[in-house]
Enzyme design. Structure first.
Site, PDB file in Angstrom:
ATOM      1  N   TYR A   1       0.840  -1.202   0.000  1.00  0.00           N
ATOM      2  CA  TYR A   1       0.000   0.000   0.000  1.00  0.00           C
ATOM      3  C   TYR A   1       0.875   1.252   0.000  1.00  0.00           C
ATOM      4  CZ  TYR A   1      -3.493  -3.476   1.195  1.00  0.00           C
ATOM      5  OH  TYR A   1      -4.297  -4.582   1.162  1.00  0.00           O
TER       6      TYR A   1
ATOM      7  N   ASN B   1     -12.269  -1.217  -4.553  1.00  0.00           N
ATOM      8  CA  ASN B   1     -12.018  -1.483  -5.970  1.00  0.00           C
ATOM      9  C   ASN B   1     -13.212  -2.212  -6.590  1.00  0.00           C
ATOM     10  OD1 ASN B   1     -11.024  -2.187  -8.460  1.00  0.00           O
ATOM     11  ND2 ASN B   1      -9.558  -3.720  -7.690  1.00  0.00           N
TER      12      ASN B   1
ATOM     13  N   CYS C   1      -5.983  -5.732  -7.296  1.00  0.00           N
ATOM     14  CA  CYS C   1      -5.730  -5.342  -5.906  1.00  0.00           C
ATOM     15  C   CYS C   1      -5.267  -6.540  -5.069  1.00  0.00           C
ATOM     16  CB  CYS C   1      -6.962  -4.675  -5.296  1.00  0.00           C
ATOM     17  SG  CYS C   1      -8.442  -5.673  -5.354  1.00  0.00           S
ATOM     18  N   HIS C   2      -5.432  -7.751  -5.632  1.00  0.00           N
ATOM     19  CA  HIS C   2      -4.910  -8.928  -4.905  1.00  0.00           C
ATOM     20  C   HIS C   2      -3.376  -8.918  -4.868  1.00  0.00           C
ATOM     21  CE1 HIS C   2      -5.231 -10.088  -9.192  1.00  0.00           C
ATOM     22  NE2 HIS C   2      -4.171 -10.851  -8.966  1.00  0.00           N
TER      23      HIS C   2
ATOM     24  N   GLU D   1      -0.943 -17.030 -10.113  1.00  0.00           N
ATOM     25  CA  GLU D   1       0.046 -16.232 -10.834  1.00  0.00           C
ATOM     26  C   GLU D   1       1.480 -16.634 -10.489  1.00  0.00           C
ATOM     27  OE1 GLU D   1      -0.754 -12.059 -10.333  1.00  0.00           O
ATOM     28  OE2 GLU D   1      -2.831 -12.232 -11.008  1.00  0.00           O
TER      29      GLU D   1
END
Lengths: 154, 185
Positions: free
Chosen positions: B124, B147, B155-156, B182
């Site tokens: 953040y 979001n 945002c993950h 990912e």
């Protein structure tokens, strides 16, 4: 902003009224023609929906649209029904009724359709009136009728 | 007498085809559970883990206008890219986004968020610094929390300064699953 909140999202409006709209249209038009009219009713509603100023009387509003679509459908399709009927029962629509319907056809097709269904002439008689063969007269008539049907359906 | 599924679908398709819909939505299946996906003429407007349409209709109307309609056709490009993403065949999204109504700070944070690469994480605080407000980590956290286009706006991939997952609208297990997909964790 207050107004935007007052008008329900279209999805909710559609779900709430679709059954009643279809019922009305089936009653007026029969099951088959009611389907196109149903689609047309809600497309018209959707076109106007963004311009609504309040959410009162939405049911009456959509039923009025359905009613108008049904009238338009009857106005457009009744002459063809008679045309189809004329083929089988020898019922004769007046020339005047065919005038609007055949408007826009090629001159030979228009004349053939009017002479056949407006005056109930035989294909031999039409052929001699148009200076063509009976087969060509039959061809011009059926092409004209097909065009009218297509135009009404679109 | 009910409206047949076929008639219903034909109306919905025609409405979208004629461009009469402010925002179309549908619920799509995914490995992390069903997602409600919404798209306007401008692009993807919302993705939600809460898929009960009734709870989402008013929200979608506030974003894009009252002509909200469920339609698979309206969200077909988004569905395709999401499918590819979940199958590991896509690392970035080419979808246009509808960010109407969001505050300028929010938009600038989300634009920066969109640049965080697939399979990597940021914090953040780092995001806050990148938009020129290094002390606004909390405000950035709020933007992540709200979001409205998660997954596409990743945002993950944003975690606490200690590396803790901290929070996620879809639940921490979903955040974890996306990062694993990912190859980030």
């Amino acid at each position: 902003m207050m107004q935007a909140v007052a008008i329900p999202p279209f999805e909710r409006f559609y779900e709430e009224h679709r059954t009643e709209v279809l019922r009305l249209l089936r009653k007026r038009l029969g099951a088959e023609r009611a389907e196109d009219a149903f689609q047309e009713t809600f497309l018209r509603a959707l076109r106007a929906y963004g311009r609504l100023h309040h959410a009162e009387h939405l049911r009456a509003w959509v039923l009025t649209i359905a009613h108008n679509v049904a009238l338009d459908t009857l106005r457009r399709t009744r002459p063809t029904d008679e045309l189809v009927e004329a083929q089988s029962t020898d019922h004769r629509p007046a020339y005047a009724e065919l005038a609007d319907l055949t408007d826009g056809l090629a001159p030979k097709e228009r004349a053939a359709v009017v002479l056949r269904y407006g005056y109930d002439l035989s294909y031999e008689q039409i052929a001699s009136a148009l200076g063509s063969s009976p087969d060509a007269a039959r061809q011009a008539t059926s092409t004209g009728v097909r065009r009218i049907r297509r135009r009404i359906a679109s | 007498m009910t409206v047949s599924p076929d008639l219903d679908r034909r109306f919905r398709d025609a409405a979208v085809h004629l461009d009469l819909v402010d925002v179309g939505f549908d619920v799509v299946d995914s490995p992390i559970g069903p997602l409600l996906v919404a798209a306007s003429g401008q692009g993807v407007a919302a993705i939600s883990f809460r898929t009960d349409p009734d709870a989402q209709l008013d929200r979608l109307a506030r974003i894009a206008g009252p002509r909200v309609l469920r339609s698979g056709k309206a969200i077909a490009p988004a569905r395709r890219e999401l499918d590819e993403y979940f199958h590991g065949e896509r690392r970035g999204f080419d979808l246009p986004l509808d960010l109407r109504g969001l505050a300028p700070f929010t938009v600038s944070v989300l634009r920066e968020l969109a640049r965080v690469p697939y399979g990597e994480t940021t914090t953040y605080g780092a995001l806050a610094a990148q938009v020129g407000h290094p002390r606004a980590a909390r405000a950035v956290g709020t933007v992540m929390n709200r979001n409205r286009i998660p997954i596409v706006l990743p945002c993950h991939r944003v975690v606490g300064s200690t590396g803790a997952l901290t929070g996620y609208a879809g639940g921490l297990d979903v955040k974890q699953a996306l990062l694993e997909l990912e190859g980030a964790r």
